[in-house]
Design an enzyme around this catalytic site. Structure first.
Site, PDB file in Angstrom:
ATOM      1  N   LYS A  56       0.793  -1.289  -0.329  1.00  0.00           N
ATOM      2  CA  LYS A  56      -0.354   0.106   0.409  1.00  0.00           C
ATOM      3  C   LYS A  56       1.021   1.335  -0.053  1.00  0.00           C
ATOM      4  O   LYS A  56       0.922   2.981  -0.267  1.00  0.00           O
ATOM      5  CB  LYS A  56      -0.765   0.069   1.176  1.00  0.00           C
ATOM      6  CG  LYS A  56      -1.966  -0.999   0.930  1.00  0.00           C
ATOM      7  CD  LYS A  56      -2.831  -0.671   0.363  1.00  0.00           C
ATOM      8  CE  LYS A  56      -4.781  -1.418   0.612  1.00  0.00           C
ATOM      9  NZ  LYS A  56      -4.573  -3.245   0.828  1.00  0.00           N
ATOM     10  N   SER A  81      -9.235  -0.207   6.518  1.00  0.00           N
ATOM     11  CA  SER A  81      -8.874  -0.621   7.870  1.00  0.00           C
ATOM     12  C   SER A  81      -7.468  -1.030   8.014  1.00  0.00           C
ATOM     13  O   SER A  81      -7.014  -2.185   8.815  1.00  0.00           O
ATOM     14  CB  SER A  81      -9.247  -2.305   7.012  1.00  0.00           C
ATOM     15  OG  SER A  81      -8.454  -2.725   5.423  1.00  0.00           O
ATOM     16  N   GLU A 207      -9.733 -13.446  -4.333  1.00  0.00           N
ATOM     17  CA  GLU A 207     -10.294 -12.667  -3.088  1.00  0.00           C
ATOM     18  C   GLU A 207     -10.735 -14.274  -1.220  1.00  0.00           C
ATOM     19  O   GLU A 207     -11.123 -14.728  -1.494  1.00  0.00           O
ATOM     20  CB  GLU A 207     -11.054 -11.995  -3.131  1.00  0.00           C
ATOM     21  CG  GLU A 207     -12.383 -12.483  -3.555  1.00  0.00           C
ATOM     22  CD  GLU A 207     -13.532 -12.284  -4.994  1.00  0.00           C
ATOM     23  OE1 GLU A 207     -13.797 -10.633  -4.262  1.00  0.00           O
ATOM     24  OE2 GLU A 207     -14.510 -12.465  -4.748  1.00  0.00           O
ATOM     25  N   GLY A 211     -16.362 -13.533   1.250  1.00  0.00           N
ATOM     26  CA  GLY A 211     -17.120 -11.967   0.143  1.00  0.00           C
ATOM     27  C   GLY A 211     -16.322 -11.801  -1.319  1.00  0.00           C
ATOM     28  O   GLY A 211     -14.627 -11.707  -1.359  1.00  0.00           O
ATOM     29  N   ASP A 213     -17.745 -10.909  -3.425  1.00  0.00           N
ATOM     30  CA  ASP A 213     -18.249  -9.969  -4.097  1.00  0.00           C
ATOM     31  C   ASP A 213     -17.082  -9.329  -5.682  1.00  0.00           C
ATOM     32  O   ASP A 213     -18.081  -9.555  -6.456  1.00  0.00           O
ATOM     33  CB  ASP A 213     -18.000  -8.695  -4.094  1.00  0.00           C
ATOM     34  CG  ASP A 213     -17.107  -8.179  -3.450  1.00  0.00           C
ATOM     35  OD1 ASP A 213     -16.388  -8.764  -2.533  1.00  0.00           O
ATOM     36  OD2 ASP A 213     -16.271  -6.783  -3.858  1.00  0.00           O
ATOM     37  N   SER A 307       0.920  -9.974  -0.307  1.00  0.00           N
ATOM     38  CA  SER A 307       0.325  -8.264  -0.295  1.00  0.00           C
ATOM     39  C   SER A 307       1.746  -7.625   1.130  1.00  0.00           C
ATOM     40  O   SER A 307       1.291  -6.113   0.973  1.00  0.00           O
ATOM     41  CB  SER A 307      -0.721  -8.161  -0.769  1.00  0.00           C
ATOM     42  OG  SER A 307      -1.310  -9.408   0.511  1.00  0.00           O
TER      43      SER A 307
HETATM   44  C1  LIG Z   1      -5.356  -4.019   0.781  1.00  0.00           C
HETATM   45  C2  LIG Z   1      -4.633  -4.872   0.629  1.00  0.00           C
HETATM   46  C3  LIG Z   1      -5.011  -6.296  -0.515  1.00  0.00           C
HETATM   47  C4  LIG Z   1      -6.360  -5.993  -1.175  1.00  0.00           C
HETATM   48  O1  LIG Z   1      -5.814  -4.234  -1.864  1.00  0.00           O
HETATM   49  P1  LIG Z   1      -6.686  -3.658  -2.428  1.00  0.00           P
HETATM   50  O2  LIG Z   1      -5.660  -3.319  -3.721  1.00  0.00           O
HETATM   51  O3  LIG Z   1      -7.641  -3.368  -1.648  1.00  0.00           O
HETATM   52  O4  LIG Z   1      -7.614  -5.018  -3.792  1.00  0.00           O
HETATM   53  C5  LIG Z   1      -4.578  -7.091  -0.571  1.00  0.00           C
HETATM   54  N1  LIG Z   1      -3.707  -7.430   0.501  1.00  0.00           N
HETATM   55  C6  LIG Z   1      -3.235  -6.363   1.469  1.00  0.00           C
HETATM   56  C7  LIG Z   1      -1.821  -6.537   3.311  1.00  0.00           C
HETATM   57  C8  LIG Z   1      -3.365  -5.450   1.704  1.00  0.00           C
HETATM   58  O5  LIG Z   1      -3.518  -4.080   3.082  1.00  0.00           O
END
Ligand SMILES: *Cc1c(COP(=O)(O)O)cnc(C)c1O
Length: 322
Positions: A56, A81, A207, A211, A213, A307
């Site tokens: 992020k 979140s 996902e 959830g 969606d 991620s």
């Molecule tokens: C935000 C986040 C996601 C999902 O990312 P999006 O861009 O909302 O699809 C996945 N993994 C982590 C660790 C995140 O912080």
């Protein structure tokens, strides 16, 4: 909300230049145990080692870098979140502007503390009864702040795309790539990089099953809204894809897959035991899905985006006992 022009791969390249020297160029790790188990060659792009512990930071820093002097003075407001909050808070501090973050009361304590630690002003709300987007917009209007959403913004999407860009730069083309999916900032940016750098590569968003969606939206052709899903993947508890992320996902992604909480725990355990890495539940979505696709992946070169790694250690230990 107004629709902005959709980002292209050129925006991902511009983002890569803006974040250079600020974001970590995260490592790519491999596991021979996993390669043997899948009969494939797997490359993990480890955003758990990104600054503030998740990809992020990339999108947040890219978006804030593009602020005008007037916007910088008013500062940024974000609702999140957790990881987007930290990404915005850290980016704002690095760029010398004020940040206000709207966070759910049940966000992991670690994430709230880290956000405050970066010097941001934190506003708490109840994610099951209050509308965070309304709260964020209200703050923006009243105090002249610029709202940067966690995923549905071209500059955020382009920034997230630098993750896959680095992966392809490092390992070359791939046959398949798996990336976690919440609101689609990561997946849409990944899609732009993939179609530019490895056009034949199959691209899967993953996902939480509770959830799905995104899967429903992808298969039905329009954005499906759901209630906040109950899952341990707190980074992917989004209720719908974005109006900017969805068209790119629909155009460039191969399919959307899901993983159960139990599969996420198994994947987290694999990362901890075999690769000595702490990965947060949402960060394990890609591996959890790939493990279910073992037959299809045989003999292939596979990328998996980890991620993020931000998880309360006490909670992590509890999950490992399941
Ligand atoms: C935000 C986040 C996601 C999902 O990312 P999006 O861009 O909302 O699809 C996945 N993994 C982590 C660790 C995140 O912080």
């Amino acid at each position: 909300m107004t629709t902005l022009p959709l980002p292209t791969y050129a925006d991902v390249e511009a983002a890569a230049e803006r974040i250079a020297g600020y974001a970590n160029r995260t490592p790519v790790h491999t596991s021979r145990t996993l390669n043997d188990r899948l009969g494939a060659e797997v490359f993990f792009k480890c955003e758990n080692f990104q600054r503030m512990g998740a990809f992020k930071f990339r999108g947040a820093f890219n978006a804030l870098s593009k602020f005008t002097p007037a916007q910088r003075q008013g500062g940024v407001v974000a609702f999140s979140s957790g990881n987007h909050a930290q990404g915005i808070a850290l980016s704002a501090r690095l760029l010398g502007m004020p940040a206000t973050i709207v966070m759910p009361a049940d966000a992991p304590a670690l994430k709230i503390a880290a956000t405050k630690g970066y010097g941001a002003n934190v506003v708490i709300y109840d994610r099951y009864t209050e509308d965070r987007e309304a709260i964020g917009r209200d703050l923006a209007e009243k105090h002249g702040m610029t709202l940067i959403p966690p995923y549905d913004h071209p500059d955020v999407m382009a920034g997230q795309g630098t993750t896959a860009r680095e992966l392809f730069e490092e390992v070359g083309t791939l046959d398949a790539l798996f990336a976690p999916l919440g609101g689609g900032g990561l997946l849409s940016g990944t899609a732009l990089a993939t179609r530019a750098l490895a056009p034949q590569c199959e691209l899967y968003g993953v996902e939480p099953e509770a959830g799905n969606d995104g899967q429903q939206s992808f298969r039905s052709g329009s954005i499906v809204h759901i209630d906040t899903p109950k899952t341990i993947a707190d980074g992917a508890q989004t209720q719908h894809l974005g109006q900017h992320t969805f068209p790119i996902i629909q155009r460039d992604v191969t399919d959307i897959l899901t993983a159960t909480d139990a599969q996420l725990v198994d994947a987290m355990r694999f990362f901890a035991e075999r690769m000595k890495m702490i990965v947060e539940p949402t960060g394990a979505l890609g591996l959890a899905a790939a493990l279910q696709q073992a037959d299809a992946l045989k003999g292939k070169r596979v990328g998996i985006v980890i991620s993020g790694g931000n998880v309360d250690i006490a909670w992590f230990c509890e999950l490992m006992k399941r």
